[in-house]
Design a protein around this motif. Structure first.
Motif, short mmCIF file in Angstrom:
data_model
loop_
_atom_site.label_atom_id
_atom_site.label_comp_id
_atom_site.label_asym_id
_atom_site.label_seq_id
_atom_site.Cartn_x
_atom_site.Cartn_y
_atom_site.Cartn_z
N LEU A 95 41.47 -0.74 29.53
CA LEU A 95 41.05 -0.68 28.13
C LEU A 95 39.63 -0.14 28.02
CD1 LEU A 95 41.51 -3.54 25.52
CD2 LEU A 95 39.34 -2.33 25.71
N ILE A 96 38.72 -0.71 28.79
CA ILE A 96 37.32 -0.29 28.74
C ILE A 96 37.17 1.16 29.17
CG2 ILE A 96 35.01 -0.70 29.68
CD1 ILE A 96 35.79 -3.65 29.95
N PHE A 97 37.90 1.56 30.22
CA PHE A 97 37.80 2.94 30.68
C PHE A 97 38.30 3.91 29.61
CE2 PHE A 97 39.52 6.75 32.66
CZ PHE A 97 38.40 7.20 33.34
N ALA A 98 39.41 3.57 28.94
CA ALA A 98 39.95 4.45 27.91
C ALA A 98 38.95 4.63 26.77
CB ALA A 98 41.27 3.89 27.37
N GLY A 145 50.90 4.76 31.43
CA GLY A 145 49.51 4.36 31.25
C GLY A 145 48.71 5.40 30.48
N PRO A 146 48.85 6.71 30.78
CA PRO A 146 48.13 7.72 30.01
C PRO A 146 48.48 7.73 28.53
CG PRO A 146 48.87 8.65 32.09
CD PRO A 146 49.50 7.29 31.98
N ILE A 147 49.71 7.34 28.18
CA ILE A 147 50.08 7.29 26.76
C ILE A 147 49.31 6.18 26.06
CG2 ILE A 147 51.98 7.17 25.12
CD1 ILE A 147 52.05 9.55 27.04
N ILE A 154 44.54 4.94 22.43
CA ILE A 154 43.18 4.44 22.22
C ILE A 154 42.24 5.58 21.85
CG2 ILE A 154 41.19 3.42 23.39
CD1 ILE A 154 43.09 1.59 24.86
N ILE A 155 42.39 6.74 22.49
CA ILE A 155 41.57 7.90 22.13
C ILE A 155 41.80 8.29 20.67
CG2 ILE A 155 41.24 10.37 22.54
CD1 ILE A 155 41.81 9.85 25.49
N PHE A 187 43.28 -2.94 20.84
CA PHE A 187 43.42 -2.12 22.06
C PHE A 187 44.15 -2.86 23.17
CE2 PHE A 187 39.44 0.59 20.93
CZ PHE A 187 40.17 1.18 19.90
N ILE A 188 43.94 -4.18 23.28
CA ILE A 188 44.65 -4.92 24.32
C ILE A 188 46.14 -4.99 23.98
CG2 ILE A 188 44.47 -7.25 23.36
CD1 ILE A 188 43.99 -6.20 27.04
#
Length: 297
Positions: free
Chosen positions: A265-268, A95-97, A102-103, A29-30
């Protein structure tokens, strides 16, 4: 872990699963975050250096350390403002991409499917325009709901302060806080449009989000508040601790941006966990309604 993602969870379980997935899949994810946001942060650093901001510290040699630190924050050029604004704009677009990738990765985990960083990035990019358009719609709704009441409150506050100075200011502040709180609750009801768009369930996903959050507004809003407090504390701690040593330098901005990578990352991951929690509850309710309708016929 896959079964936990796909089942209804309590407040603490959502937070626990969020940090568990973030830790387990941190390297993947990072990397996603670095691919999308890393170049933007590097561009910001280059533009700030070109504007004359020092890499390590932009302060005068004389005076106490706290005076030197404060002086450095006053030395912000117009070009640096443009650099920060341009970087923020790019982050809002790309950023949303990264969050979408991650989703999609968490969705594969939920189904027990294999995936690669490249495959989820490719899938996320395939949803670029639906995501972009839905984000614009959400921002317009949020902006309208914020600025229209704000203008009204300012007008009433100025009018009230002219007649009853203390009471007018108190009423204006109270109305502002109530409006901000109500806006937070309302936007929570709409905020899961993003997951719906990413997973091709509905576009722009506003009505889908409204249905998913029915009966789960307060716990969901509470989780958003917890994440906001955690991320704000992290950012403030980085800015304060390193700001004392580095002043308003490019290196300080880079350190804060690295912190932003972690919190994003954590929020996603947290958003994905919340979305699938709401989805599991909503799908279960729909199944119960179908069974009830079948039994009554």
């Amino acid at each position: 872990m896959e079964s936990k993602i796909d089942t209804p969870k309590g407040f603490g379980q959502i937070l626990d699963l969020t940090f568990s997935i973030s830790r387990k899949k941190f390297s993947e994810f990072i990397l996603i975050m670095l691919i999308f946001l890393g170049p933007i942060f590097v561009l910001q650093a280059v533009l700030e250096l070109a504007s004359g901001v020092g890499f390590f510290r932009e302060v005068q040699a004389e005076g106490a350390w706290y005076d030197r630190t404060l002086d450095s924050f006053d030395e912000i050029s117009t070009m640096r403002d443009v650099a920060i604004g341009f970087s923020a704009l790019l982050s809002l677009i790309f950023g949303p991409i990264a969050g979408a990738a991650i989703i999609l990765a968490v969705n594969h985990m939920r189904k027990g499917e294999e995936y690669t960083v490249g495959s989820v990035i490719k899938s996320a990019f395939s949803r670029f325009w639906p995501i972009f358009g839905s984000n614009i719609l959400f921002y317009l709704i949020a902006g309208g709901l914020y600025f229209i009441p704000l203008i009204s409150i300012i007008f009433l506050g100025v009018l009230g302060a002219a007649i009853f100075p203390v009471a007018g200011i108190i009423v204006a502040v109270f109305l502002f806080l109530v409006t901000l709180f109500g806006l937070g609750l309302f936007l929570t009801r709409l905020s899961f449009y993003f997951g719906s768009v990413v997973l091709k369930e509905e576009t722009p996903g506003i009505s889908r989000s409204w249905k998913l959050t029915k009966g789960r507004l307060w716990p969901t809003f509470g989780i958003y508040v917890v994440f906001t407090l955690i991320f704000t504390c992290i950012t403030m701690a980085l800015e304060f601790s390193f700001g004392l040593m580095l002043g308003n330098s490019v290196l300080l901005a880079m350190i804060v941006n690295v912190g932003t990578l972690f919190t994003s990352l954590i929020f996603a991951v947290g958003y994905a966990v919340m979305y699938f929690d709401l989805k599991a509850r909503h799908d279960a309710d729909d199944l119960k309604e179908m069974i009830g309708d079948y039994q009554t016929t």
